[in-house]
Write a protein that holds these residues in place. Structure first.
Motif, PDB file in Angstrom:
ATOM      1  N   HIS A  60      -2.399 -31.623  -0.284  1.00 52.95           N
ATOM      2  CA  HIS A  60      -1.060 -31.049  -0.472  1.00 52.95           C
ATOM      3  C   HIS A  60      -0.156 -31.373   0.716  1.00 52.95           C
ATOM      4  O   HIS A  60       0.982 -31.795   0.538  1.00 52.95           O
ATOM      5  CB  HIS A  60      -1.140 -29.537  -0.667  1.00 52.95           C
ATOM      6  N   TYR A  61      -0.711 -31.218   1.927  1.00 50.80           N
ATOM      7  CA  TYR A  61       0.089 -31.474   3.127  1.00 50.80           C
ATOM      8  C   TYR A  61      -0.087 -32.887   3.670  1.00 50.80           C
ATOM      9  O   TYR A  61       0.728 -33.340   4.482  1.00 50.80           O
ATOM     10  CB  TYR A  61      -0.248 -30.451   4.217  1.00 50.80           C
ATOM     11  N   GLY A  62      -1.144 -33.567   3.265  1.00 54.23           N
ATOM     12  CA  GLY A  62      -1.332 -34.955   3.686  1.00 54.23           C
ATOM     13  C   GLY A  62      -1.711 -35.138   5.141  1.00 54.23           C
ATOM     14  O   GLY A  62      -1.471 -36.201   5.713  1.00 54.23           O
ATOM     15  N   VAL A  63      -2.360 -34.156   5.751  1.00 53.84           N
ATOM     16  CA  VAL A  63      -2.699 -34.277   7.167  1.00 53.84           C
ATOM     17  C   VAL A  63      -3.808 -35.303   7.371  1.00 53.84           C
ATOM     18  O   VAL A  63      -4.646 -35.530   6.497  1.00 53.84           O
ATOM     19  CB  VAL A  63      -3.122 -32.923   7.785  1.00 53.84           C
ATOM     20  N   THR A  64      -3.788 -35.941   8.518  1.00 54.71           N
ATOM     21  CA  THR A  64      -4.800 -36.946   8.852  1.00 54.71           C
ATOM     22  C   THR A  64      -5.568 -36.582  10.127  1.00 54.71           C
ATOM     23  O   THR A  64      -6.330 -37.396  10.635  1.00 54.71           O
ATOM     24  CB  THR A  64      -4.136 -38.325   9.053  1.00 54.71           C
ATOM     25  N   ASP A  65      -5.358 -35.354  10.617  1.00 54.29           N
ATOM     26  CA  ASP A  65      -6.005 -34.910  11.850  1.00 54.29           C
ATOM     27  C   ASP A  65      -6.448 -33.459  11.665  1.00 54.29           C
ATOM     28  O   ASP A  65      -5.633 -32.587  11.347  1.00 54.29           O
ATOM     29  CB  ASP A  65      -5.018 -35.024  13.018  1.00 54.29           C
TER      30      ASP A  65
END
Length: 401
Positions: A60-65
Motif C-alpha cells: 500500500h505504501y510501497g516502502v523499500t526499507d
C-alpha cells in the motif's frame, strides 16, 4: 621490524558469499507469514498479524526499507533487515515517448532482463504491460519478442516488481483509491504466461489484494497464445480476464503465424475458451488479431472470424502490425483495417483498432526484446557518448485494451 597488512581490499571478498536475502514483496500473504516464522522473526501466534502489518507497508505504501515501518518495533525491524530485503531490481534503461508511453528495461539478476511498458489513457486510465518470462519459446513469426530464446520463468516477486517499478516512477504510493494513473495490468509482455502459471497466479493474488496494490482482478488481463490445458486452471486460480492471441481463422495459416497451433489447434483452442470459467457478456474474451498485409486481412478472413467466434462473448482487438528489424511482414493499409473492422462491427462485435504507440522506442505490441544475452546497442551508445543510464526519447506511439 613490524609489518602491517592492509586488508581493506579483502573486505568485499569476505561478504561475497553472504547468503542472498529473500525478497518479501513476492510472497503471498500465507507465504509471508510462513517466512517470518521460519526465520524466527515472529512467533507463530503473531505471524498473521505481523504479515498483515508488513503487507500494507510493502504493497500500500510501497516502502523499500524496513526502517520506515514506524509501527513495527525497532528490534523486529532489525531482525527483518537481517533476513529479508524489499529492494527493487535495477532499472537499466528508461525510455519515454512523446505521448507518455514509458518503457523500462529491468535487470532482475545478472543476465536476466525484461521489458515492461506503461501506456497512458488505456483501460480505465492507464495500463501496464508486464512480462512473465525472459524471452519466449513460441516463435510467433510476426513477433520480435519471439526471436529471443527463453532464458527462464520470472518469479512472482519479479512480476510484482514490474508493477512496483512503474508505480515508483508514476509516484503512485500510497495506493490511490481514485484518479490512479495505473488502473489495469495486462500480461502481454515477454513470454507465455500459461507456461509460468504458478508464479503468474501468485503475482495476481498480490497485485489484486485490496489492502495493497488493489487492482481489481477484472482489470487484470492474461494473454495467451493458446496453451489449452492451462486455460481452465487460469480462470479458476486467478479470475483474470482472458485474452487470446489468435491472428488467423484456419489451422494452415495459424500454424505458420503461431506455431503453438500445431500442438493445440483452433478447434481445441475454441473448446477451451468456451469452457473458461466465468465468461459472460460482462466478462468477454478479448481476441487479439494482428493485421498483416495480404496475409490475414481480407474480407473473407473477417467473415470467417465472425463464424469462428459465434456464441462467445467477445471483443476483437485489431492490432496494426508494428515493424521491427528483420521482419518479413508489412502492416495492412488503414483502409483495409477499417474495412475488416466494419465487417466485425456489423456482426455485433466490438472491434477497436489499436492506435500504435511506443513504436519509436520499440514498446508497441510484439516489439519487446531485452537482448540480455548480448551487449545491448543502448549500452554501447552510453559508453561511446558517456551518457547517463537513464535515456529519455522524445517521440511517440498501445499495447492493450
Amino acid at each position: 621490524m613490524s609489518v602491517s597488512l592492509d586488508l581493506t581490499r579483502a573486505a568485499p571478498a569476505a561478504t561475497a558469499h553472504a547468503p542472498k536475502l529473500a525478497n518479501l514483496t513476492g510472497l503471498t500473504r500465507a507465504g509471508l507469514a510462513q517466512a517470518l516464522v521460519a526465520a524466527d522473526v515472529v512467533r507463530p501466534e503473531k505471524a498473521k498479524m505481523r504479515a498483515t502489518q508488513l503487507w500494507r507497508w510493502m504493497h500500500h505504501y510501497g516502502v523499500t526499507d524496513f526502517a520506515n515501518m514506524t509501527d513495527v518495533a525497532k528490534e523486529t525491524r532489525g531482525a527483518l533487515a537481517q533476513h529479508f530485503t524489499l529492494a527493487r531490481p535495477e532499472i537499466v534503461e528508461r525510455q519515454v515517448s512523446k505521448d507518455g508511453t514509458r518503457k523500462w528495461l529491468i535487470r532482475m539478476a545478472p543476465g536476466i532482463e525484461v521489458e515492461t511498458v506503461y501506456i497512458p489513457d488505456v483501460g480505465r486510465s492507464g495500463a501496464l504491460c508486464v512480462s512473465s518470462q525472459v524471452g519466449c519459446t513460441l516463435n510467433c513469426t510476426f513477433c520480435h519478442t519471439g526471436t529471443q530464446a527463453l532464458v527462464r520463468n520470472l518469479t512472482a516477486a519479479e512480476i510484482v516488481a514490474q508493477v512496483q517499478v512503474a508505480r515508483d516512477d508514476l509516484a503512485e504510493w500510497p495506493s490511490p483509491k481514485e484518479d490512479r494513473r495505473l488502473s489495469n495490468i495486462v500480461f502481454m509482455g515477454m513470454g507465455e504466461p500459461l507456461y509460468n502459471l504458478d508464479n503468474v497466479a501468485d503475482a495476481i493474488d498480490i497485485i489484486s489484494d485490496g489492502e495493497g496494490i488493489a487492482i481489481s482482478r477484472r482489470r487484470i488481463t492474461v494473454s495467451t497464445s493458446g496453451v489449452v490445458p492451462e486455460l481452465k486452471p487460469l480462470g479458476e486460480r486467478t479470475q483474470a480476464m482472458l485474452a487470446i492471441s489468435l491472428h488467423a481463422t484456419n489451422d494452415a495459416l495459424r500454424d505458420e503465424l503461431v506455431p503453438l497451433n500445431k500442438k493445440y489447434d483452433i478447434a481445441a483452442l475454441m473448446a477451451g475458451i468456451r469452457a473458461y470459467p466465468g465468461i459472460a457478456n460482462t466478462r468477454r474474451v478479448t481476441f487479439e488479431y494482428v493485421m498483416l498485409k495480404d496475409v490475414n486481412d481480407s474480407p473473407a478472413e473477417a467473415r470467417a472470424l465472425v463464424q469462428l467466434l459465434k456464441g462467445i462473448p467477445a471483443k476483437i482487438n485489431l492490432i496494426p502490425f508494428n515493424p521491427w528489424p528483420g521482419s518479413i511482414y508489412e502492416c495492412s493499409s488503414w483502409s483495409t483495417i477499417e474495412a475488416f473492422a466494419a465487417i466485425l462491427n456489423r456482426a455485433g462485435y466490438a472491434s477497436p483498432i489499436r492506435t500504435p504507440r511506443g513504436r519509436d522506442i520499440l514498446a508497441a505490441c510484439g516489439q519487446l526484446k531485452s537482448e540480455s544475452e548480448k551487449m545491448r546497442a543502448s549500452e554501447r551508445r552510453r559508453l561511446e557518448q558517456g551518457a547517463p543510464a537513464y535515456v529519455v526519447v522524445d517521440t511517440a506511439e498501445d499495447d492493450t485494451e
